[in-house]
Design an enzyme around this catalytic site. Sequence first.
Site, short mmCIF file in Angstrom:
data_model
loop_
_atom_site.label_atom_id
_atom_site.label_comp_id
_atom_site.label_asym_id
_atom_site.label_seq_id
_atom_site.Cartn_x
_atom_site.Cartn_y
_atom_site.Cartn_z
N CYS A 149 -4.14 8.70 -2.34
CA CYS A 149 -5.11 8.64 -0.95
C CYS A 149 -5.15 10.09 -1.40
O CYS A 149 -4.95 11.11 -1.85
CB CYS A 149 -3.84 7.54 -0.36
SG CYS A 149 -2.70 8.77 0.15
N ASN A 191 -0.87 11.37 0.20
CA ASN A 191 0.53 10.67 0.21
C ASN A 191 1.54 10.37 1.18
O ASN A 191 2.92 10.59 1.08
CB ASN A 191 0.53 11.47 -1.18
CG ASN A 191 1.50 10.86 -2.10
OD1 ASN A 191 2.29 11.92 -2.49
ND2 ASN A 191 1.89 9.51 -1.97
N CYS A 232 0.24 8.03 3.70
CA CYS A 232 0.16 6.64 4.85
C CYS A 232 0.02 5.41 3.25
O CYS A 232 0.66 4.81 3.26
CB CYS A 232 -1.52 6.67 5.26
SG CYS A 232 -0.67 7.66 6.92
N ARG A 233 -1.82 5.73 2.81
CA ARG A 233 -1.99 4.77 1.98
C ARG A 233 -0.93 4.97 0.76
O ARG A 233 -0.77 3.48 0.24
CB ARG A 233 -3.56 4.90 1.65
CG ARG A 233 -4.41 4.08 2.80
CD ARG A 233 -5.79 5.27 3.18
NE ARG A 233 -5.45 6.11 2.79
CZ ARG A 233 -6.88 6.99 2.90
NH1 ARG A 233 -7.82 6.59 2.56
NH2 ARG A 233 -6.78 8.46 2.68
N SER A 234 -1.07 5.63 0.28
CA SER A 234 -0.67 5.25 -1.29
C SER A 234 0.77 4.79 -1.55
O SER A 234 1.07 4.31 -2.22
CB SER A 234 -0.92 6.39 -2.67
OG SER A 234 -0.43 7.31 -1.86
N ASP A 269 -7.98 4.20 6.07
CA ASP A 269 -7.08 5.07 6.14
C ASP A 269 -6.49 4.82 8.22
O ASP A 269 -7.67 5.07 8.65
CB ASP A 269 -7.77 6.77 6.56
CG ASP A 269 -6.98 7.71 6.80
OD1 ASP A 269 -6.02 7.32 7.00
OD2 ASP A 269 -7.29 8.72 6.48
P1 4NP Z 1 -3.37 9.09 3.38
O1 4NP Z 1 -3.47 9.41 5.34
O2 4NP Z 1 -4.60 9.72 3.06
O3 4NP Z 1 -3.74 7.70 3.96
O4 4NP Z 1 -1.91 9.74 3.18
C1 4NP Z 1 -3.76 11.29 5.85
C2 4NP Z 1 -2.67 11.48 5.75
C3 4NP Z 1 -2.74 12.58 6.03
C4 4NP Z 1 -4.27 13.63 6.30
C5 4NP Z 1 -5.30 12.61 7.18
C6 4NP Z 1 -4.90 11.26 5.65
N1 4NP Z 1 -4.74 14.22 6.98
O5 4NP Z 1 -5.79 15.02 7.95
O6 4NP Z 1 -3.22 15.03 7.10
#
Ligand code: 4NP
Length: 156
Positions: free
Chosen positions: A10, A13, A15-17, A125
């Site tokens: 993602c 790294n 939240c989703r992954s 997300d």
């Molecule tokens: P992820 O979520 O890609 O599912 O881990 C996010 C985590 C951090 C951010 C955006 C999405 N960020 O903008 O820092």
Amino acid sequence: MPNPAVLFVCLGNICRSPLAEAALRKVCQEAGLELTVDSAGTGNWHSGEPPDSRAIATAARHGVDIRAYRARQVRMADFTRFTHILAADHQNLTHLEALRPGEATAQLGLILDLVAGREGQSVTDPYYGDAIGFEQTWADVLAAARALVDRLTPEA
Ligand code: 4NP
């Protein structure tokens, strides 16, 4: 055919992954299947950090402890180490396609390509949302993990 080695990707790294990694680890354990599973982010803002506290809580609600997971950025070796690199959304997939080195052997796709009827869809997300968003993320990545393990498990 050897078992696949799966990398979920993602943006951050956190939240989703990591939730996708947790879901696949859980389903593999239940099925008695040993797969190589990992997760990474296209970005490096959160490298070295544990998952988002809401992701940790969501995984814990579903019986998986992800507190020891640490975020890392995708690296070139991933494209040969893993057989499948599965992105949470189209932006992540486009990024991976741009990074993909000539010697890459991994097949690239979206996490939800694994789920019949949801091919081409993104895992939303949840970062800027609420706890319900994280439950939706869990439901999506669990469906993908189950579909993958079903495909790899011969019928009894
Ligand atoms: P992820 O979520 O890609 O599912 O881990 C996010 C985590 C951090 C951010 C955006 C999405 N960020 O903008 O820092």
